[in-house]
Design a protein around this motif. Structure first.
Motif, PDB file in Angstrom:
ATOM      1  N   ALA A  64      62.639  -8.724 -27.819  1.00 62.13           N
ATOM      2  CA  ALA A  64      62.012  -7.906 -28.857  1.00 62.13           C
ATOM      3  C   ALA A  64      61.787  -8.728 -30.125  1.00 62.13           C
ATOM      4  O   ALA A  64      60.803  -8.522 -30.845  1.00 62.13           O
ATOM      5  CB  ALA A  64      62.889  -6.691 -29.159  1.00 62.13           C
ATOM      6  N   ASP A  65      62.700  -9.669 -30.392  1.00 67.50           N
ATOM      7  CA  ASP A  65      62.554 -10.514 -31.584  1.00 67.50           C
ATOM      8  C   ASP A  65      61.286 -11.349 -31.524  1.00 67.50           C
ATOM      9  O   ASP A  65      60.611 -11.556 -32.543  1.00 67.50           O
ATOM     10  CB  ASP A  65      63.776 -11.426 -31.731  1.00 67.50           C
ATOM     11  CG  ASP A  65      64.932 -10.726 -32.446  1.00 67.50           C
ATOM     12  OD1 ASP A  65      64.758  -9.558 -32.854  1.00 67.50           O
ATOM     13  OD2 ASP A  65      66.004 -11.352 -32.574  1.00 67.50           O
ATOM     14  N   ARG A  66      60.955 -11.826 -30.365  1.00 66.31           N
ATOM     15  CA  ARG A  66      59.727 -12.616 -30.218  1.00 66.31           C
ATOM     16  C   ARG A  66      58.519 -11.754 -30.529  1.00 66.31           C
ATOM     17  O   ARG A  66      57.602 -12.167 -31.258  1.00 66.31           O
ATOM     18  CB  ARG A  66      59.666 -13.195 -28.809  1.00 66.31           C
ATOM     19  CG  ARG A  66      58.414 -14.023 -28.524  1.00 66.31           C
ATOM     20  CD  ARG A  66      57.372 -13.216 -27.793  1.00 66.31           C
ATOM     21  NE  ARG A  66      56.303 -14.042 -27.273  1.00 66.31           N
ATOM     22  CZ  ARG A  66      55.227 -13.554 -26.677  1.00 66.31           C
ATOM     23  NH1 ARG A  66      55.074 -12.254 -26.520  1.00 66.31           N
ATOM     24  NH2 ARG A  66      54.280 -14.365 -26.223  1.00 66.31           N
ATOM     25  N   THR A  74      54.154 -10.170 -34.247  1.00 64.64           N
ATOM     26  CA  THR A  74      53.504  -9.052 -34.944  1.00 64.64           C
ATOM     27  C   THR A  74      53.565  -9.239 -36.457  1.00 64.64           C
ATOM     28  O   THR A  74      52.581  -9.023 -37.179  1.00 64.64           O
ATOM     29  CB  THR A  74      54.175  -7.720 -34.551  1.00 64.64           C
ATOM     30  OG1 THR A  74      54.064  -7.544 -33.138  1.00 64.64           O
ATOM     31  CG2 THR A  74      53.503  -6.556 -35.257  1.00 64.64           C
ATOM     32  N   ALA A  75      54.756  -9.662 -36.953  1.00 62.53           N
ATOM     33  CA  ALA A  75      54.916  -9.866 -38.392  1.00 62.53           C
ATOM     34  C   ALA A  75      54.001 -10.971 -38.902  1.00 62.53           C
ATOM     35  O   ALA A  75      53.411 -10.862 -39.981  1.00 62.53           O
ATOM     36  CB  ALA A  75      56.372 -10.186 -38.716  1.00 62.53           C
ATOM     37  N   PHE A  76      53.856 -12.034 -38.121  1.00 62.85           N
ATOM     38  CA  PHE A  76      52.973 -13.133 -38.513  1.00 62.85           C
ATOM     39  C   PHE A  76      51.540 -12.639 -38.653  1.00 62.85           C
ATOM     40  O   PHE A  76      50.845 -12.966 -39.618  1.00 62.85           O
ATOM     41  CB  PHE A  76      53.068 -14.260 -37.485  1.00 62.85           C
ATOM     42  CG  PHE A  76      52.129 -15.406 -37.752  1.00 62.85           C
ATOM     43  CD1 PHE A  76      52.477 -16.393 -38.649  1.00 62.85           C
ATOM     44  CD2 PHE A  76      50.895 -15.481 -37.122  1.00 62.85           C
ATOM     45  CE1 PHE A  76      51.610 -17.454 -38.910  1.00 62.85           C
ATOM     46  CE2 PHE A  76      50.031 -16.524 -37.367  1.00 62.85           C
ATOM     47  CZ  PHE A  76      50.392 -17.511 -38.271  1.00 62.85           C
ATOM     48  N   PHE A 125      64.144  -8.757 -37.629  1.00 61.18           N
ATOM     49  CA  PHE A 125      64.668  -9.042 -36.306  1.00 61.18           C
ATOM     50  C   PHE A 125      65.841  -8.122 -35.972  1.00 61.18           C
ATOM     51  O   PHE A 125      66.688  -7.825 -36.805  1.00 61.18           O
ATOM     52  CB  PHE A 125      65.118 -10.502 -36.208  1.00 61.18           C
ATOM     53  CG  PHE A 125      63.994 -11.492 -36.296  1.00 61.18           C
ATOM     54  CD1 PHE A 125      62.926 -11.422 -35.409  1.00 61.18           C
ATOM     55  CD2 PHE A 125      63.980 -12.474 -37.268  1.00 61.18           C
ATOM     56  CE1 PHE A 125      61.876 -12.333 -35.483  1.00 61.18           C
ATOM     57  CE2 PHE A 125      62.953 -13.401 -37.351  1.00 61.18           C
ATOM     58  CZ  PHE A 125      61.883 -13.326 -36.454  1.00 61.18           C
ATOM     59  N   SER A 126      65.903  -7.697 -34.706  1.00 60.43           N
ATOM     60  CA  SER A 126      66.951  -6.785 -34.235  1.00 60.43           C
ATOM     61  C   SER A 126      68.002  -7.480 -33.375  1.00 60.43           C
ATOM     62  O   SER A 126      69.036  -6.894 -33.073  1.00 60.43           O
ATOM     63  CB  SER A 126      66.315  -5.652 -33.427  1.00 60.43           C
ATOM     64  OG  SER A 126      65.732  -6.170 -32.226  1.00 60.43           O
TER      65      SER A 126
END
Length: 255
Positions: free
Chosen positions: A235-237, A242-244, A252-253
């Motif tokens: 999920a972090d990837r 998405t954030a970029f 990050f979770s």
């Protein structure tokens, strides 16, 4: 005229050397064609296995065509001929899909090194293996003293490279270098390849990478490939990408 063909049989790909008049010895053009076919196979998600075969029964591959390298300067020989062949054979060895080498005839020099870059090998009863480079004043250059040293006992490699002796199919089977001896090695390879279609392609790919990491076949790249595959599913990837794209700070979770 092409001397290296790529044929697709359902989920099975076949790269076939087709220069029997020259005992399927590699030329520059053949190396380039071979490399192009490897790239095509790698990109095909529907292909689950690759066979490397050769036309004719006399020779699987007699190595490198001396006319292709005999007039090269020492620098050209080392920088281009040896390194290019090594790069392409490494590419074969590290293909994400399982590869079966079909040794239908003698495998000498570069031909033996080509077979060694496959994952498993099936061999014709009368075929033999050899490293005859010293007969023409050179040494193995496409991994014959490196990758082959992980697959055969040291005295056996020395027997071929230092004393010019040939190894029979029966001895190769005893050493575990070949998986099977068959009168029709191509058909035997097809039957082996058929079993791959029942397996998970992703599991097979990851297992191959793990084995290569353990035995030293491009260990660094294999470890990074495995790590990258694991992180790509996180999920972090997804959040980072998405954030970029949203031009914001990622949250990050750890998942």
């Amino acid at each position: 005229m092409s001397t290296v063909h790529l044929e697709i049989h359902g989920q099975l790909a076949e790269i076939r050397l087709d220069n029997p008049a020259k005992l399927n010895a590699f030329t520059v053009a053949m190396l380039q064609e071979f490399a192009g076919h490897l790239d095509a196979v790698e990109r095909r998600a529907d292909i689950t296995c690759l066979m490397v075969t050769a036309e004719g029964e006399r020779a699987f591959c007699a190595g490198a065509d001396i006319n292709a390298w005999g007039d090269l300067s020492p620098a050209e020989f080392a920088r281009h001929w040896v390194r290019e062949g090594h790069r392409i054979f490494d590419r074969l060895a590290r293909l994400a899909k399982p590869v079966i080498g079909v040794i239908s005839g003698h495998a000498f020099g570069g031909g033996l090194e080509l077979a060694a870059a496959c994952d498993i090998r099936v061999m014709a009863p009368k075929a033999t293996l050899a490293l005859p480079e010293a007969h023409v004043g050179i040494v193995p250059g496409w991994s014959g003293t490196q990758r082959l040293a992980r697959l055969l006992p040291e005295p056996v490699i020395k027997e071929m490279a230092l004393f010019g002796r040939r190894i029979s199919a029966e001895r190769a089977l005893q050493f575990g270098f070949v998986a099977e001896i068959a009168d029709d090695p191509r058909q035997a390879a097809i039957e082996i390849a058929a079993k791959v279609t029942d397996l998970s392609p992703r599991a097979v790919e990851v297992a191959k990478f793990m084995i290569h990491a353990g035995c030293g076949e491009d260990q660094g790249a294999m470890i990074e490939a495995l790590g990258s595959a694991a992180i790509a599913a996180s999920a972090d990837r997804n959040e980072g990408v998405t954030a970029f794209r949203d031009k914001r700070k990622p949250v990050f979770s750890g998942q």
